[in-house]
Motif scaffolding. Structure first.
Motif, short mmCIF file in Angstrom:
data_model
loop_
_atom_site.label_atom_id
_atom_site.label_comp_id
_atom_site.label_asym_id
_atom_site.label_seq_id
_atom_site.Cartn_x
_atom_site.Cartn_y
_atom_site.Cartn_z
N GLY A 1 0.81 -1.22 0.00
CA GLY A 1 0.00 0.00 0.00
C GLY A 1 0.84 1.26 0.00
N ILE A 2 1.82 1.34 0.91
CA ILE A 2 2.66 2.54 1.00
C ILE A 2 3.57 2.65 -0.22
CG2 ILE A 2 4.49 3.64 2.33
CD1 ILE A 2 3.23 2.49 4.85
N GLY A 3 4.12 1.52 -0.69
CA GLY A 3 5.00 1.56 -1.85
C GLY A 3 4.29 2.02 -3.10
N ALA A 4 3.06 1.52 -3.33
CA ALA A 4 2.30 1.95 -4.50
C ALA A 4 1.98 3.43 -4.43
CB ALA A 4 1.01 1.13 -4.61
N ASN A 5 1.57 3.92 -3.25
CA ASN A 5 1.28 5.35 -3.11
C ASN A 5 2.52 6.19 -3.31
OD1 ASN A 5 -1.57 6.37 -1.84
ND2 ASN A 5 -1.24 4.18 -1.50
N THR A 6 3.66 5.74 -2.77
CA THR A 6 4.89 6.49 -2.93
C THR A 6 5.31 6.58 -4.39
OG1 THR A 6 5.63 5.84 -0.72
CG2 THR A 6 7.32 6.59 -2.25
N ALA A 7 5.20 5.45 -5.12
CA ALA A 7 5.60 5.44 -6.53
C ALA A 7 4.73 6.38 -7.35
CB ALA A 7 5.51 4.01 -7.08
N VAL A 8 3.42 6.34 -7.14
CA VAL A 8 2.54 7.20 -7.93
C VAL A 8 2.73 8.67 -7.54
CG1 VAL A 8 0.14 7.76 -8.45
CG2 VAL A 8 0.86 5.38 -8.33
N MET B 1 -4.95 8.50 -10.94
CA MET B 1 -4.20 7.38 -10.39
C MET B 1 -3.90 7.59 -8.91
SD MET B 1 -3.54 4.71 -12.01
CE MET B 1 -4.67 4.48 -13.35
N MET B 2 -3.64 8.84 -8.54
CA MET B 2 -3.38 9.14 -7.13
C MET B 2 -4.60 8.81 -6.29
SD MET B 2 -0.59 10.20 -5.69
CE MET B 2 -0.49 9.70 -3.98
N ALA B 3 -5.80 9.10 -6.82
CA ALA B 3 -7.02 8.76 -6.10
C ALA B 3 -7.21 7.25 -6.03
CB ALA B 3 -8.22 9.42 -6.78
N LEU B 4 -6.95 6.55 -7.13
CA LEU B 4 -7.14 5.10 -7.14
C LEU B 4 -6.13 4.40 -6.22
CD1 LEU B 4 -7.84 4.36 -10.93
CD2 LEU B 4 -9.46 4.70 -9.06
N VAL B 5 -4.88 4.85 -6.24
CA VAL B 5 -3.90 4.21 -5.39
C VAL B 5 -4.17 4.54 -3.92
CG1 VAL B 5 -2.10 5.99 -5.28
CG2 VAL B 5 -1.44 3.60 -5.30
N GLY B 6 -4.84 5.67 -3.68
CA GLY B 6 -5.29 5.95 -2.32
C GLY B 6 -6.29 4.91 -1.84
N LEU B 7 -7.14 4.44 -2.75
CA LEU B 7 -8.09 3.37 -2.40
C LEU B 7 -7.33 2.09 -2.03
CD1 LEU B 7 -10.89 3.81 -5.11
CD2 LEU B 7 -10.73 4.83 -2.83
N VAL B 8 -6.24 1.83 -2.77
CA VAL B 8 -5.43 0.64 -2.44
C VAL B 8 -4.87 0.76 -1.02
CG1 VAL B 8 -3.33 -0.63 -3.04
CG2 VAL B 8 -4.84 0.19 -4.84
N LEU B 9 -4.38 1.96 -0.67
CA LEU B 9 -3.85 2.16 0.68
C LEU B 9 -4.95 1.99 1.73
CD1 LEU B 9 -1.46 2.88 2.47
CD2 LEU B 9 -2.04 5.30 2.16
N LEU B 10 -6.14 2.48 1.44
CA LEU B 10 -7.25 2.30 2.38
C LEU B 10 -7.57 0.82 2.57
CD1 LEU B 10 -9.70 5.17 1.36
CD2 LEU B 10 -8.38 4.98 3.48
N ILE B 11 -7.56 0.07 1.47
CA ILE B 11 -7.81 -1.37 1.58
C ILE B 11 -6.72 -2.03 2.41
CG2 ILE B 11 -7.93 -3.53 0.28
CD1 ILE B 11 -9.21 -1.99 -2.01
N ALA B 12 -5.47 -1.68 2.13
CA ALA B 12 -4.35 -2.27 2.88
C ALA B 12 -4.45 -1.92 4.36
CB ALA B 12 -3.02 -1.78 2.30
N CYS B 13 -4.75 -0.67 4.68
CA CYS B 13 -4.85 -0.27 6.08
C CYS B 13 -6.01 -0.96 6.76
CB CYS B 13 -5.01 1.25 6.17
SG CYS B 13 -3.52 2.16 5.72
N THR B 14 -7.14 -1.07 6.07
CA THR B 14 -8.28 -1.79 6.64
C THR B 14 -7.93 -3.24 6.91
OG1 THR B 14 -9.77 -0.34 5.41
CG2 THR B 14 -10.72 -2.34 6.31
N ASN B 15 -7.21 -3.82 5.96
CA ASN B 15 -6.79 -5.21 6.11
C ASN B 15 -5.92 -5.40 7.35
OD1 ASN B 15 -6.87 -7.82 5.22
ND2 ASN B 15 -5.74 -7.46 3.34
N VAL B 16 -4.90 -4.55 7.47
CA VAL B 16 -4.01 -4.66 8.63
C VAL B 16 -4.75 -4.31 9.91
CG1 VAL B 16 -1.87 -3.79 9.66
CG2 VAL B 16 -1.99 -4.18 7.21
N GLY B 17 -5.67 -3.33 9.84
CA GLY B 17 -6.46 -2.99 11.01
C GLY B 17 -7.27 -4.16 11.51
N LEU B 18 -7.87 -4.92 10.57
CA LEU B 18 -8.63 -6.11 10.97
C LEU B 18 -7.71 -7.16 11.60
CD1 LEU B 18 -10.99 -6.48 7.87
CD2 LEU B 18 -11.66 -5.88 10.21
N LEU B 19 -6.52 -7.31 11.03
CA LEU B 19 -5.56 -8.26 11.61
C LEU B 19 -5.18 -7.85 13.03
CD1 LEU B 19 -3.16 -8.87 8.58
CD2 LEU B 19 -4.78 -10.50 9.55
N ILE B 20 -4.93 -6.56 13.24
CA ILE B 20 -4.54 -6.08 14.57
C ILE B 20 -5.67 -6.26 15.57
CG2 ILE B 20 -3.95 -3.99 15.87
CD1 ILE B 20 -2.31 -3.07 13.50
#
Length: 898
Positions: A107-114, A380-399
């Motif tokens: 999530g962070i890598g994709a956002n950083t690259a874009v 693309m910046m908006a779409l990759v932001g959605l990817v980060l939200l998904i990743a954060c939600t995923n890790v949040g559920l794990l935590i």
């Protein structure tokens, strides 16, 4: 422990960083008094005891500093303990740690690259002195050069030499006004130490380097005297010095041959400087020239002489405004002089014909790429932001799932006196460790991703992350770390210590609030996934439309390259050279035929001009002159590229300089201007139309109707840069080594410029949709993986927590198939809610994508249908394994574990 150690220990315990000076001073006096009393009990006099206590303790300021440092040392020690404890906790759960770090890294890598791409294309300034005060000079209102003048294809940023000379004198407006003119639309041949190369270069005004404030790695820049004298000096870029000269420290003073002319190397720029337009990075710069062999924009002889052609608008300019001068004031101050100098050589030009005025555009990012990429990159910046939200939600559920299993641990710590702040600090420490690892790995992924993005987009300037991108990554990481700390902390503070301490089971049932919160998080992920898949479907289908567009030619087996032979001053010499070259190329095994053309198809460039047809000028209904596309081709060109002749004939070897001038037109031309027959009609000064060919793409894949006329290359002139098309029987790129050898045998100093296939050349014309489709598809697949793993992990966790409930259901007669359906139904319910929430967002994203679609509706049913089907399959696939695990639970074992 001595008295001094006891006193310092007490002060360390009582005083902490941040206490008021008055409190510290009062406590210091109290401890000094206590020390004096202790000494008097040992037999000292009062005066001696007080002196000794004060001497032992030192001044109040010294004590205050010692206590302050001791407090911070204690705080640092506590942080180190938290980090060690957090690392041990994460080490105990390697599966959780690896999945969480990898998810965050993606999530962070994709956002950083874009964001790195967005920063380079839209935000980054030139690496020069005070870049915020630099502007590109542009034409406003008129949009392009005046009527009856010639241009370069960059009409809104190109001016004539008289305009440049007139405006640069105005010191009220400009601190500096600089010109920078490409020597070619691509690369130019250079020779060093017997090695032929092809590199992009420019001729510039003498104040170019000093006016911009370009730092130099070696030597010096150019001067006003170099411009006046058109001196043979050259400045190299740091990249060219590195790649072409292996960073030779003795390079200054050496000779570099540019288009056959000797130049002395006088300097090397700093590493980050690529020119005034980073979209077209230059490798070397020479002073403005008046030599015919060094024509601007690749035009030979007098056609490329800026000083001899006052009506050629070919001079890009960069301005450094005077202190206190704004772009608006500069425009008003310059308008009269601009209009006078622009129209002085044109005769009578009215404001109605050409309502232009000079303007200024801030140099930020890469102007030409910003025009093409601004909207796609922002989307693309908006779409990759959605990817980060998904990743954060995923890790949040794990935590949350992990911390739910630690309820007893938290309850024991709180029961033994741990305060809420202490619990939060520990959770924050663990989150910081996770996010730091994810951000570090994400940064490494971003470095690779930006290189891939630059290659895919064919962007010459580097997209490597800089300080701005690093700050963006750190900011995202801090927000994610705090969010990951607050979510479990909130649930921990709601914990009932009595219930948690009573139960030793890890399978306690979940509360309705926890279940609803988890369902909402999964539904949110599915909504984001569906949206990203819709975007992926639309962009991929757009890309397929580009790829399957009919080019009108057989481009797949064509090798194409440019050559610019030096020393050919006459058309006769050029004809002899190209005849010799084509004969040698056709003799190569695997080559079917070859031909020469002036304008490379698919390059994005095209020569346009107004024409007269049968003695009359072609004009539109509004009265404006009609311009058509023009190109000059050699004998056998249409057969080589695979464009059929439908009437008459093509250009042949008989159409020489001494033969009557002829032209071939395409079907668009014939339909538009000569619907009753084109053969025999005459263009301009008696050029006879002798053939009609099928329509084919000229500039790009996406162009529409293009009325085009083709002249005989031998009749219009063959000097200067030309494009060679070679048709191969097999893989055209396999011929490239042999073609290089043959060209070297014909002219040892002649490099091949921009060799590629014709199909690849046309693919470059839709590089933006190509990059967009690749990124959107990557984000969609990434979202699928993240949602699948998140949904799977959540369902596995819930099945584990509900083992007792499921065991009771099955003991009371519930069938295994019913239990399996119960878990699958839960997943499908969340998917349904996600669809309902994601559909409006997907429609909004599709609306934003309208400008990026080609021959496709934003409401394309296939894209929405495929996205929905894939999302449904993800929901079902992620649920099947946990559902089968639930259905295989043995009732007695489950009840016994309770």
């Amino acid at each position: 422990m001595g008295l001094r150690g006891s006193l310092l220990g007490g002060l360390k315990a009582l005083l902490r960083p941040g206490r008021r000076n008055a409190e510290i001073a009062e406590e210091v006096r109290s401890f000094v008094a206590a020390s004096a009393e202790e000494k008097m009990r040992r037999g000292m006099s009062a005066a001696e005891a007080w002196r000794a206590a004060r001497a032992e303790m030192g001044s109040a300021e010294a004590v205050r500093q010692k206590v302050w440092l001791a407090g911070w040392a204690s705080a640092a020690e506590a942080v180190v303990q938290d980090v060690r404890f957090g690392a041990r906790q994460l080490w105990k759960s390697p599966g959780f740690t690896v999945v969480a770090v990898a998810t965050l890294a993606l999530g962070i890598g994709a956002n950083t690259a874009v964001f790195s791409t967005l920063n380079a294309l839209l935000l980054r300034m030139l690496p020069v002195r005070n870049p915020q005060n630099l502007y590109t000079v542009v034409l406003e209102n008129g949009g392009t050069q005046p009527p009856d003048t010639s241009g370069t294809g960059y009409g809104n940023t190109s001016f004539s030499m008289p305009v440049f000379e007139a405006l640069r004198k105005d010191k009220r407006v400009f601190s500096e006004l600089m010109a920078h003119i490409p020597l070619s639309t691509g690369k130019v041949p250079v020779l060093y130490d017997g090695r032929p190369m092809a590199e992009p270069g420019a001729e510039v005004s003498g104040n170019f380097f000093s006016g911009l404030g370009v730092p130099m790695a070696l030597g010096q820049g150019l001067s006003a005297a170099d411009e006046r004298e058109h001196s043979a000096k050259v400045v190299l870029s740091y990249g060219f010095w590195t790649e072409g000269f292996a960073r030779d420290p003795q390079i200054v003073g050496r000779t570099l041959y540019i288009k056959g002319t000797a130049f002395t190397i006088v300097g090397v720029t700093a590493p980050a400087f690529h020119g005034a337009n980073p979209g077209f990075p230059m490798q070397f710069w020479i002073p403005l020239q008046d030599r015919p062999e060094l024509g601007a924009w690749g035009k030979p002889g007098k056609k490329g002489n800026l000083y001899a052609r006052p009506n050629w608008w070919a001079v890009p300019m960069v301005a450094r405004l005077a202190p206190g001068m704004t772009p608006q004031r500069a425009t008003a101050a310059l308008q009269a002089e601009f209009w006078r100098s622009a129209t002085a050589t044109l005769g009578h030009v009215t404001w109605k014909e050409w309502p232009a005025h000079v303007g200024f555009r801030e140099i930020r990012g890469i102007a030409d790429y910003a025009r093409d990429y601004r909207t796609p990159v922002e989307i693309m910046m908006a779409l990759v932001g959605l990817v980060l939200l998904i990743a954060c939600t995923n890790v949040g559920l794990l935590i949350l799932a992990r911390n739910a299993a630690r309820q007893r641990e938290f309850a024991i710590r709180m029961a033994t006196g741990a305060r809420p702040g202490r619990i939060f600090r520990q959770l924050l420490t663990e989150s910081v460790l996770l996010v730091a690892a994810g951000a570090g790995l994400g940064w490494a992924l971003a470095l690779t991703a930006t290189r891939v993005l630059a290659e895919w987009a064919r962007i010459g300037a580097g997209l490597a992350p800089d300080r701005t991108v690093l700050l963006f990554t750190l900011g995202v990481s801090v927000l994610v770390a705090v969010a990951f700390s607050l979510a479990p902390f909130r649930s921990t503070m709601r914990l009932s210590m009595e219930e948690a301490l009573k139960s030793a089971s890890q399978n306690a049932s979940l509360s309705h609030v926890q279940v609803r919160g988890g369902n909402a998080a999964i539904a949110f992920q599915i909504a984001m996934c569906f949206t990203l898949l819709v975007a992926s479907g639309l962009t991929v289908r757009t890309l397929l439309n580009y790829e399957h567009q009919n080019l009108g030619m057989a481009a797949k087996k064509l090798l194409v390259f440019d050559v610019d032979p030096q020393g050919l001053t006459t058309n006769t010499q050029a004809l002899a050279f190209y005849n010799r070259l084509l004969e040698r190329l056709k003799a190569i095994p695997g080559v079917q035929t070859a031909a020469v053309v002036q304008g490379r198809p698919g390059s994005g460039w095209a020569h346009t001009a107004a024409i007269r047809l049968d003695g009359r000028e072609l004009r539109s209904r509004s009265g404006a002159k009609v311009e058509v596309f023009r190109n000059a081709v050699g004998a056998g060109y249409f057969r080589t590229i695979g464009v059929p002749v439908v009437q008459g004939r093509g250009i042949t070897a008989a159409d020489g300089a001494k033969s009557p001038p002829v032209a071939v037109v395409n079907e668009d031309f014939a339909r538009e201007f000569l619907p009753h027959g084109a053969l025999g009609h005459r263009i301009d000064d008696g050029i006879e139309i002798v053939g009609v060919v099928k329509d084919s793409k000229y500039r790009s894949v996406a162009e529409g109707k293009t009325p085009t006329m083709y002249s005989s290359l031998e009749q219009v002139g063959m000097t200067g840069q030309m494009t060679v098309e070679v048709r191969a029987a097999g893989d055209p790129m396999a011929l490239l080594p042999t073609v290089r050898r043959v060209v070297r045998e014909v002219d040892a100093d002649l490099p091949l410029e921009n060799p590629t296939t014709q199909a690849e050349q046309f693919e470059r014309s839709y590089r933006t949709p190509l990059l967009f489709a690749r990124l959107a598809l990557g984000f969609g697949l990434l979202a699928v993986v993240l949602v699948a793993t998140g949904l799977y992990g959540t369902l596995v966790y819930r099945v584990q927590r509900r083992r007792g409930e499921i065991g009771i259901r099955m003991a009371l007669g519930a069938l295994r198939g019913r239990v399996l359906w119960m878990v699958v139904r839960e997943s499908l319910t969340m998917a349904g809610v996600g669809f309902a929430a994601g559909l409006p967002l997907a429609l909004a994203v599709a609306h934003l994508l309208r400008s990026q679609l080609y021959r496709l509706s934003a409401l394309d049913p296939a894209s929405f249908g495929i996205a929905g089907a894939v999302t449904l399959l993800v929901a079902m696939g992620a649920a099947l394994l946990p559902a089968r695990r639930a259905a295989r639970i043995e009732p007695m074992q489950a009840l016994r574990s309770e």
